[in-house]
Scaffold this active site. Structure first.
Site, mmCIF file in Angstrom:
data_model
loop_
_atom_site.group_PDB
_atom_site.id
_atom_site.type_symbol
_atom_site.label_atom_id
_atom_site.label_comp_id
_atom_site.label_asym_id
_atom_site.label_seq_id
_atom_site.Cartn_x
_atom_site.Cartn_y
_atom_site.Cartn_z
ATOM 1 N N MET A 241 -6.587 90.406 49.423
ATOM 2 C CA MET A 241 -7.151 91.602 50.057
ATOM 3 C C MET A 241 -7.863 92.505 49.063
ATOM 4 O O MET A 241 -8.762 93.262 49.435
ATOM 5 C CB MET A 241 -6.036 92.386 50.765
ATOM 6 C CG MET A 241 -5.532 91.733 52.034
ATOM 7 S SD MET A 241 -4.189 92.703 52.749
ATOM 8 C CE MET A 241 -4.057 91.929 54.371
ATOM 9 N N HIS A 242 -7.478 92.419 47.807
ATOM 10 C CA HIS A 242 -8.142 93.207 46.774
ATOM 11 C C HIS A 242 -9.476 92.594 46.353
ATOM 12 O O HIS A 242 -10.230 93.226 45.602
ATOM 13 C CB HIS A 242 -7.245 93.323 45.529
ATOM 14 C CG HIS A 242 -6.176 94.358 45.633
ATOM 15 N ND1 HIS A 242 -5.061 94.218 46.432
ATOM 16 C CD2 HIS A 242 -6.039 95.569 45.023
ATOM 17 C CE1 HIS A 242 -4.281 95.281 46.304
ATOM 18 N NE2 HIS A 242 -4.854 96.121 45.454
ATOM 19 N N LEU B 20 22.289 76.975 31.171
ATOM 20 C CA LEU B 20 22.625 75.819 31.998
ATOM 21 C C LEU B 20 21.562 74.731 31.865
ATOM 22 O O LEU B 20 21.862 73.582 31.555
ATOM 23 C CB LEU B 20 22.773 76.243 33.464
ATOM 24 C CG LEU B 20 22.995 75.110 34.482
ATOM 25 C CD1 LEU B 20 24.295 74.361 34.172
ATOM 26 C CD2 LEU B 20 23.029 75.667 35.909
ATOM 27 N N GLY C 85 16.477 67.638 29.755
ATOM 28 C CA GLY C 85 16.547 66.482 30.651
ATOM 29 C C GLY C 85 17.336 66.710 31.919
ATOM 30 O O GLY C 85 17.548 65.771 32.701
ATOM 31 N N GLY D 153 -12.120 90.577 44.258
ATOM 32 C CA GLY D 153 -12.220 90.335 42.822
ATOM 33 C C GLY D 153 -11.392 91.293 42.000
ATOM 34 O O GLY D 153 -10.928 90.941 40.903
ATOM 35 N N GLU E 192 16.886 79.112 39.434
ATOM 36 C CA GLU E 192 18.127 79.246 40.214
ATOM 37 C C GLU E 192 18.251 78.120 41.248
ATOM 38 O O GLU E 192 18.835 78.291 42.327
ATOM 39 C CB GLU E 192 18.206 80.617 40.926
ATOM 40 C CG GLU E 192 18.026 81.817 40.003
ATOM 41 C CD GLU E 192 19.197 82.034 39.066
ATOM 42 O OE1 GLU E 192 20.083 81.161 38.993
ATOM 43 O OE2 GLU E 192 19.218 83.060 38.380
ATOM 44 N N TYR F 88 22.170 83.131 30.091
ATOM 45 C CA TYR F 88 22.870 82.075 30.820
ATOM 46 C C TYR F 88 22.255 80.740 30.433
ATOM 47 O O TYR F 88 21.049 80.538 30.606
ATOM 48 C CB TYR F 88 22.726 82.327 32.319
ATOM 49 C CG TYR F 88 23.451 81.335 33.203
ATOM 50 C CD1 TYR F 88 24.824 81.164 33.105
ATOM 51 C CD2 TYR F 88 22.756 80.588 34.162
ATOM 52 C CE1 TYR F 88 25.485 80.269 33.934
ATOM 53 C CE2 TYR F 88 23.407 79.701 34.994
ATOM 54 C CZ TYR F 88 24.777 79.548 34.870
ATOM 55 O OH TYR F 88 25.433 78.660 35.689
ATOM 56 N N ASN G 168 -10.867 96.807 59.721
ATOM 57 C CA ASN G 168 -11.089 95.398 60.038
ATOM 58 C C ASN G 168 -9.833 94.836 60.709
ATOM 59 O O ASN G 168 -8.763 94.801 60.118
ATOM 60 C CB ASN G 168 -11.401 94.629 58.752
ATOM 61 C CG ASN G 168 -11.708 93.165 58.993
ATOM 62 O OD1 ASN G 168 -10.838 92.413 59.416
ATOM 63 N ND2 ASN G 168 -12.936 92.760 58.707
#
Length: 393
Positions: free
Chosen positions: A349-350, A149, A153, A352, A375, A147, A289
């Site tokens: 939450m993971h 579009l 500029g 490092g 979009e 697509y 936790n």
């Protein structure tokens, strides 16, 4: 709106859990059928996409054969009419399918959603000859679509596009450039938005392949037209209708891309949950936790809220309701923002580990960040929503 066919030569990560429960819309859709669509898409994502997601990202592979397998399940033209090879499904079905597929690979599903939008535009606005010429190969994904579009500029201000199409006999001569085109250079059919008239044979060429933060399983290039001759027979609709066609395509595109964000967020919630259950700190698993429990609850709640808003927008678009444009914009704004936050929180939450490419959560974060931009940026979504509210009497 011009269709240009490109002449070209023939050419491990993540585990998925069971799909989330879908609420009954209560609007005439057969819930068991919806669940079957969802199951097929989740199974395909888990078996055909998730095992290769990291490799496609790292090696920047455009997974043509995997997408053709998806097309065999009807995912190449989900909401294209059956008489030209489409599945003839609703916007609600489509949202459910794209969410499920995105749990396997957001980048690849996002391209499939763009391809579907192109096929739908030809199906909806093309004449009998155009539909029969282009749609069957697009629905089977024997041919792939892009697509065109955005321009260097003109991004959010789509009406200011400069690519011109000057009619000469039974052809249009196209001049101009399109930027950030998904699939550019590797696809076969280009749906191009251009301005008729203006100055007018080198044809079509492509810029360098862009190096991106995410969406690496689909190539992105500039598409450059230099005195490119395109048959008048390839024009969709009448001269002057292109902008409206483009905007109608984007309404569906916003639902599609928001649905891809849902899939990433769903997978990230599952990955975060699984990590909390096994990762130990201070002598116990992180799942004990309370702060992290509450964060997980908030993530799941925002995921479901996003899903319901997207499903409502899909229904509004299907029914061609007067508020469809505003609701599609709301869904895109809310869901892409919240789903990115969910994925980002899952990475946090993971710890490092979340920053390592061995862990799928970082790829979900990278892949859906762009959903807040394309979009129509989320700033433009706010403009559309506010204008709708302020224009109400």
């Amino acid at each position: 709106t011009i269709i240009q066919r490109k002449q070209k030569k023939p050419r491990k990560t993540g585990r998925r859990t069971k799909p989330p429960e879908e609420p009954d819309s209560g609007r005439g859709f057969h819930l068991p059928q919806l669940k079957e669509f969802q199951k097929v898409a989740f199974d395909f994502a888990a078996n055909e996409m998730a095992p290769h997601m990291a490799e496609w990202d790292q090696k920047e592979i455009f997974p043509v054969e995997t997408m053709r397998k998806a097309a065999q399940l009807g995912f190449g033209g989900i909401y294209v009419q059956p008489d030209v090879g489409g599945s003839g499904l609703s916007r609600l079905d489509t949202s459910i399918i794209f969410e499920a597929l995105s749990t396997g690979c957001v980048s690849t599903t996002a391209y499939i959603s763009i391809h579907n939008m192109c096929a739908w535009m030809i199906d909806s606005y093309g004449n009998k000859e155009q539909r029969e010429k282009f749609c069957p190969d697009l629905c089977s994904m024997e041919k792939f679509a892009s697509y065109c579009l955005t321009e260097p500029g003109s991004g959010s201000d789509a009406a200011s596009l400069l690519t011109s199409a000057q009619r000469k006999g039974d052809h249009y001569i196209l001049n101009g450039s399109k930027a950030f085109i998904s699939g550019g250079g590797d696809t076969d059919v280009y749906v191009v938005m251009c301005r008729t008239g203006g100055k007018g044979p080198k044809g079509i060429s492509f810029g360098k392949k862009e190096k991106k933060v995410g969406w690496n399983s689909q190539p992105t290039r500039a598409v450059i037209f230099e005195d490119c001759a395109v048959p008048v027979a390839n024009r969709l609709g009448e001269e002057g209708q292109g902008f409206n066609i483009a905007m109608k395509g984007l309404n569906g595109g916003r639902i599609n891309i928001a649905s891809c964000s849902l899939g990433a967020a769903h997978a990230s919630v599952q990955l975060a949950r699984d990590h909390l259950l096994v990762r130990k700190q201070f002598g116990e698993t992180l799942s004990n936790n309370q702060f992290l429990q509450f964060k997980l609850a908030e993530m799941a709640t925002k995921l479901v809220a996003s899903r319901l808003l997207i499903r409502e927008a899909a229904q509004a678009l299907q029914e061609d309701r007067p508020d469809a444009v505003a609701i599609c914009s709301m869904a895109k704004l809310f869901a892409t923002d919240e789903c990115f936050n969910i994925c980002n929180q899952a990475l946090q939450m993971h710890g490092g580990y979340g920053y390592l490419k061995d862990y799928a959560v970082q790829q979900f974060v990278r892949d859906i960040r762009v959903h807040q931009i394309l979009e129509g940026t989320n700033e433009v979504m706010r403009m559309i929503i506010s204008r709708n509210l302020l224009s109400e009497s």
